[in-house]
Motif scaffolding. Structure first.
Motif, PDB file in Angstrom:
ATOM      1  N   ARG A   1       0.826  -1.203   0.000  1.00 14.08           N
ATOM      2  CA  ARG A   1       0.000   0.000   0.000  1.00 14.08           C
ATOM      3  C   ARG A   1       0.866   1.262   0.000  1.00 14.08           C
ATOM      4  O   ARG A   1       1.795   1.400   0.789  1.00 14.08           O
ATOM      5  CB  ARG A   1      -0.903  -0.021   1.237  1.00 14.08           C
ATOM      6  N   MET A   2       0.561   2.185  -0.909  1.00 10.60           N
ATOM      7  CA  MET A   2       1.204   3.499  -0.971  1.00 10.60           C
ATOM      8  C   MET A   2       0.149   4.517  -1.363  1.00 10.60           C
ATOM      9  O   MET A   2      -0.711   4.218  -2.189  1.00 10.60           O
ATOM     10  CB  MET A   2       2.323   3.529  -2.020  1.00 10.60           C
ATOM     11  N   ASN A   3       0.214   5.705  -0.797  1.00 12.17           N
ATOM     12  CA  ASN A   3      -0.690   6.751  -1.260  1.00 12.17           C
ATOM     13  C   ASN A   3       0.081   7.755  -2.112  1.00 12.17           C
ATOM     14  O   ASN A   3       1.309   7.652  -2.270  1.00 12.17           O
ATOM     15  CB  ASN A   3      -1.414   7.438  -0.088  1.00 12.17           C
ATOM     16  N   VAL A   4      -0.619   8.707  -2.652  1.00  9.68           N
ATOM     17  CA  VAL A   4      -0.001   9.610  -3.621  1.00  9.68           C
ATOM     18  C   VAL A   4       1.110  10.435  -2.980  1.00  9.68           C
ATOM     19  O   VAL A   4       2.149  10.695  -3.611  1.00  9.68           O
ATOM     20  CB  VAL A   4      -1.076  10.508  -4.283  1.00  9.68           C
ATOM     21  N   GLU A   5       0.941  10.833  -1.722  1.00  9.32           N
ATOM     22  CA  GLU A   5       1.987  11.610  -1.054  1.00  9.32           C
ATOM     23  C   GLU A   5       3.282  10.803  -0.940  1.00  9.32           C
ATOM     24  O   GLU A   5       4.381  11.339  -1.145  1.00  9.32           O
ATOM     25  CB  GLU A   5       1.527  12.068   0.327  1.00  9.32           C
ATOM     26  N   GLU A   6       3.153   9.510  -0.620  1.00  7.49           N
ATOM     27  CA  GLU A   6       4.340   8.658  -0.499  1.00  7.49           C
ATOM     28  C   GLU A   6       5.050   8.511  -1.837  1.00  7.49           C
ATOM     29  O   GLU A   6       6.285   8.569  -1.909  1.00  7.49           O
ATOM     30  CB  GLU A   6       3.933   7.282   0.025  1.00  7.49           C
ATOM     31  N   ILE A   7       4.279   8.310  -2.890  1.00  4.49           N
ATOM     32  CA  ILE A   7       4.884   8.120  -4.207  1.00  4.49           C
ATOM     33  C   ILE A   7       5.598   9.386  -4.661  1.00  4.49           C
ATOM     34  O   ILE A   7       6.735   9.345  -5.136  1.00  4.49           O
ATOM     35  CB  ILE A   7       3.815   7.688  -5.226  1.00  4.49           C
ATOM     36  N   VAL A   8       4.927  10.522  -4.497  1.00  2.00           N
ATOM     37  CA  VAL A   8       5.536  11.793  -4.895  1.00  2.00           C
ATOM     38  C   VAL A   8       6.795  12.053  -4.083  1.00  2.00           C
ATOM     39  O   VAL A   8       7.823  12.512  -4.618  1.00  2.00           O
ATOM     40  CB  VAL A   8       4.525  12.947  -4.743  1.00  2.00           C
ATOM     41  N   ALA A   9       6.752  11.731  -2.783  1.00  3.97           N
ATOM     42  CA  ALA A   9       7.914  11.952  -1.920  1.00  3.97           C
ATOM     43  C   ALA A   9       9.113  11.121  -2.378  1.00  3.97           C
ATOM     44  O   ALA A   9      10.266  11.569  -2.292  1.00  3.97           O
ATOM     45  CB  ALA A   9       7.564  11.630  -0.473  1.00  3.97           C
ATOM     46  N   LYS A  10       8.851   9.900  -2.884  1.00  4.23           N
ATOM     47  CA  LYS A  10       9.952   9.060  -3.373  1.00  4.23           C
ATOM     48  C   LYS A  10      10.562   9.619  -4.645  1.00  4.23           C
ATOM     49  O   LYS A  10      11.751   9.429  -4.909  1.00  4.23           O
ATOM     50  CB  LYS A  10       9.451   7.629  -3.632  1.00  4.23           C
ATOM     51  N   LEU A  11       9.752  10.324  -5.429  1.00  3.25           N
ATOM     52  CA  LEU A  11      10.240  10.885  -6.686  1.00  3.25           C
ATOM     53  C   LEU A  11      10.846  12.273  -6.507  1.00  3.25           C
ATOM     54  O   LEU A  11      11.737  12.668  -7.260  1.00  3.25           O
ATOM     55  CB  LEU A  11       9.093  10.965  -7.706  1.00  3.25           C
ATOM     56  N   ASP A  12      10.359  13.014  -5.526  1.00  2.35           N
ATOM     57  CA  ASP A  12      10.805  14.389  -5.284  1.00  2.35           C
ATOM     58  C   ASP A  12      11.792  14.377  -4.113  1.00  2.35           C
ATOM     59  O   ASP A  12      11.407  14.313  -2.948  1.00  2.35           O
ATOM     60  CB  ASP A  12       9.594  15.268  -4.965  1.00  2.35           C
ATOM     61  N   THR A  13      13.057  14.459  -4.413  1.00  5.05           N
ATOM     62  CA  THR A  13      14.087  14.316  -3.375  1.00  5.05           C
ATOM     63  C   THR A  13      14.114  15.481  -2.394  1.00  5.05           C
ATOM     64  O   THR A  13      14.688  15.362  -1.313  1.00  5.05           O
ATOM     65  CB  THR A  13      15.476  14.179  -4.021  1.00  5.05           C
ATOM     66  N   ASN A  14      13.513  16.597  -2.748  1.00  7.59           N
ATOM     67  CA  ASN A  14      13.506  17.750  -1.842  1.00  7.59           C
ATOM     68  C   ASN A  14      12.270  17.796  -0.951  1.00  7.59           C
ATOM     69  O   ASN A  14      12.146  18.672  -0.095  1.00  7.59           O
ATOM     70  CB  ASN A  14      13.581  19.050  -2.644  1.00  7.59           C
ATOM     71  N   ALA A  15      11.349  16.860  -1.155  1.00  8.58           N
ATOM     72  CA  ALA A  15      10.085  16.902  -0.417  1.00  8.58           C
ATOM     73  C   ALA A  15      10.298  16.754   1.086  1.00  8.58           C
ATOM     74  O   ALA A  15       9.630  17.404   1.894  1.00  8.58           O
ATOM     75  CB  ALA A  15       9.153  15.810  -0.928  1.00  8.58           C
ATOM     76  N   SER A  16      11.220  15.885   1.492  1.00  9.72           N
ATOM     77  CA  SER A  16      11.440  15.623   2.908  1.00  9.72           C
ATOM     78  C   SER A  16      11.886  16.872   3.647  1.00  9.72           C
ATOM     79  O   SER A  16      11.373  17.187   4.730  1.00  9.72           O
ATOM     80  CB  SER A  16      12.472  14.504   3.082  1.00  9.72           C
ATOM     81  N   ALA A  17      12.824  17.611   3.074  1.00  9.41           N
ATOM     82  CA  ALA A  17      13.318  18.822   3.723  1.00  9.41           C
ATOM     83  C   ALA A  17      12.231  19.881   3.816  1.00  9.41           C
ATOM     84  O   ALA A  17      12.106  20.576   4.837  1.00  9.41           O
ATOM     85  CB  ALA A  17      14.528  19.370   2.960  1.00  9.41           C
ATOM     86  N   ARG A  18      11.437  20.015   2.764  1.00  8.58           N
ATOM     87  CA  ARG A  18      10.346  20.988   2.792  1.00  8.58           C
ATOM     88  C   ARG A  18       9.326  20.628   3.872  1.00  8.58           C
ATOM     89  O   ARG A  18       8.823  21.494   4.584  1.00  8.58           O
ATOM     90  CB  ARG A  18       9.666  21.070   1.425  1.00  8.58           C
ATOM     91  N   GLU A  19       9.012  19.322   3.985  1.00  8.43           N
ATOM     92  CA  GLU A  19       8.043  18.891   4.985  1.00  8.43           C
ATOM     93  C   GLU A  19       8.571  19.122   6.394  1.00  8.43           C
ATOM     94  O   GLU A  19       7.828  19.534   7.285  1.00  8.43           O
ATOM     95  CB  GLU A  19       7.723  17.404   4.780  1.00  8.43           C
ATOM     96  N   ALA A  20       9.867  18.891   6.605  1.00  8.71           N
ATOM     97  CA  ALA A  20      10.465  19.129   7.923  1.00  8.71           C
ATOM     98  C   ALA A  20      10.352  20.599   8.313  1.00  8.71           C
ATOM     99  O   ALA A  20      10.034  20.923   9.473  1.00  8.71           O
ATOM    100  CB  ALA A  20      11.922  18.686   7.919  1.00  8.71           C
ATOM    101  N   SER A  21      10.579  21.471   7.357  1.00 10.89           N
ATOM    102  CA  SER A  21      10.461  22.912   7.647  1.00 10.89           C
ATOM    103  C   SER A  21       9.037  23.287   8.018  1.00 10.89           C
ATOM    104  O   SER A  21       8.807  24.118   8.903  1.00 10.89           O
ATOM    105  CB  SER A  21      10.924  23.731   6.431  1.00 10.89           C
ATOM    106  N   LYS A  22       8.069  22.680   7.342  1.00  6.80           N
ATOM    107  CA  LYS A  22       6.658  22.955   7.659  1.00  6.80           C
ATOM    108  C   LYS A  22       6.323  22.514   9.079  1.00  6.80           C
ATOM    109  O   LYS A  22       5.608  23.207   9.806  1.00  6.80           O
ATOM    110  CB  LYS A  22       5.754  22.246   6.653  1.00  6.80           C
TER     111      LYS A  22
END
Length: 521
Positions: free
Chosen positions: A184-205
């Motif tokens: 099971r994966m949702n769209v946020e997980e899939i996008v996060a795996k493809l977008d390498t900068n997503a993790s840092a942006r989410e941490a800042s939020k």
């Protein structure tokens, strides 16, 4: 193909189309191809905004593309998207036809911003309740980003392809020909795996968020109930969850939740989230806690550190991290995971049609799995460590009535064997005689109970010898301002209704703590 009720519902949905769409089909004379033609003609008959083109030339037959009028690309379905995937088909029609999806705007923007060539193939089975999330996520991505191509493949219609690629678990996703992920994966997980900068942006939020009065870690029944009870007090509540709904997402039938005669896990999980959102709770999905930093003094803020590096602060924290399937921990289990070793009979059972399988575990989950599998596979062997099956009597009686089931009790699994690429057997020992047995088979389903998700709390929160959070009658842990509820705690009987009650109780205890504890300067 569709009964009158489904036709009526589908016609209602198709009335929401805002722009014309076209179904481009590549058909053949197979039974599935004939059924696909009938399905597509039915869809076209229900809306003047849907056209049908049967001149497709795709290599997979039968298949069809849902495309915008005037275009030739979109979401492709290879095989019939019925069963659990009928909703996925309806959503693909609606989204392609301009009806807006119910996802956060920042998720859509992240999808549109993906740059590269992404050719996804997702294999699913019609009985898999985990597959629709993945199918719908990849469909959404293909519809909103032309650089994403998605093919949804029904494994039963393309059995040779499934065998050639050695797919033994669904959903299974390939990206540009390579395995991308399974389960099971949702769209946020899939996008996060493809977008390498997503993790840092989410941490800042997360770092930028104001402190919560109650921060709930975990979004299963305990966490959801806690969120509702806390939010109704008029205080600031947040939920940080890896996936909202927790284990209920993986539960097929729920028939013992009081006042709900029968439902399935994904529906139940969606209802939990809807009720929590009704109270404007700040839900933060895809969040895995890695550390809790207790308050230095009562009234000080507590911090929770997340896997992405972000930190959340709160006056009280309520831990409801739930549990996960326990591994049998024998040679071969990890090596052949998703290559014959499986944990979800509803999802992966159809992939073993006509083959010999085993179920490890004789509790309710194990016996239910064996009963379900017996209707699909050639033979099921149940292996139970205890001297007798532990499942409810009604389930045990049903199991013993099945002609293609063999039960071994007082048996210890010692190894899952394979040929280097997939499972080919299982070995177990008779605990009474010490005699070793080996059975040739193709699949092993592990159903031996749960282990609490509490490893990150070691050294901070008191845990039992089983790894459960030690709580008192009101849900207090050994740390001031930190509460816990649900399957991750020492409360006996891991049931949905009990978890919900415990979550409610812990939330009330947290509120009581808040009104009795002055805020530190």
């Amino acid at each position: 193909m569709l009964d009158d009720t489904l036709k009526s519902q589908l016609q209602t949905y198709l009335a929401m189309l805002r722009q014309p769409i076209r179904l481009i089909a590549t058909l053949d004379n197979s039974e599935t191809g004939t059924e696909m033609r009938s399905l597509l003609e039915t869809i076209v008959s229900l809306s003047d905004k849907v056209g049908l083109d049967t001149t497709g030339t795709d290599s997979r037959k039968p298949s069809f593309v849902v495309a915008r009028d005037g275009e030739t690309t979109g979401v492709r379905f290879a095989g019939l998207p019925l069963g659990h995937e009928f909703t996925s088909l309806v959503l693909a029609l609606l989204w392609t036809g301009g009806h807006p999806p119910k996802v956060e705007q920042d998720v859509l923007e992240a999808i549109k911003a993906l740059d590269g060539d992404f050719n996804f193939e997702v294999y699913m089975s019609l009985s898999c309740h985990n597959c629709p999330d993945v199918v719908q996520a990849l469909s959404l991505m293909a519809i909103f980003n032309p650089k994403v191509k998605t093919v949804v493949i029904e494994g039963g219609a393309f059995q040779q392809e499934v065998n050639d690629r050695e797919i033994m678990a669904v959903p299974m996703v390939f990206l540009n020909g390579q395995v991308f992920g399974s389960g099971r994966m949702n769209v946020e997980e899939i996008v996060a795996k493809l977008d390498t900068n997503a993790s840092a942006r989410e941490a800042s939020k997360l770092d930028a968020k104001e402190p919560f009065d109650v921060l709930i870690v975990g979004g299963g029944p305990a966490g959801a109930a806690a969120a509702v009870y806390a939010a109704r007090k008029g205080i600031r509540v947040g939920v940080a969850a890896e996936r909202f709904g927790g284990q209920t997402n993986d539960t097929m039938a729920i028939e013992n939740y009081i006042s709900v005669l029968e439902t399935d896990g994904p529906k139940f999980a969606a209802a939990l989230e809807a009720q929590v959102r009704h109270y404007n709770v700040d839900i933060m999905n895809l969040q895995i806690a890695t550390k809790v930093i207790p308050a230095a003094e009562p009234g000080d803020l507590i911090e929770v550190q997340m896997e992405n590096g972000g930190r959340l602060k709160a006056r009280t924290v309520l831990l409801s991290t739930g549990a996960r399937w326990r591994n049998v921990n024998v040679p071969g289990e990890q090596q052949y995971k998703n290559k014959g070793v499986a944990y979800c009979p509803h999802c992966d059972g159809p992939l073993f049609k006509g083959k010999r399988t085993a179920v490890i575990g004789g509790g309710n989950s194990g016996v239910e799995a064996a009963i379900d599998l017996a209707g699909l596979v050639e033979h099921v062997t149940v292996i139970e460590f205890a001297e007798q099956l532990k499942a409810d009597a009604v389930l045990v009686n049903k199991l013993h009535s099945l002609p293609n089931v063999t039960v071994h009790t007082n048996a210890q699994t010692t190894e899952i064997t394979g040929d280097g690429s997939k499972v080919n057997g299982i070995s177990f020992k008779d605990r009474a005689t010490g005699f070793e047995h080996h059975i040739d088979l193709a699949g092993v389903f592990v159903q031996i109970g749960l282990i609490p998700n509490t490893e990150f709390l070691k050294g901070t929160i008191e845990l039992s010898k089983f790894g459960e959070i030690v709580i008192d009658a009101k849900g207090h842990t050994n740390q001031p301002g930190v509460f816990a509820a649900g399957d991750c705690t020492t409360v006996p009987y891991k049931q949905i209704v009990i978890a919900a009650g415990e979550g409610s109780k812990a939330a009330l205890s947290a509120f009581d703590y808040l009104i009795r504890t002055p805020i530190a300067a």
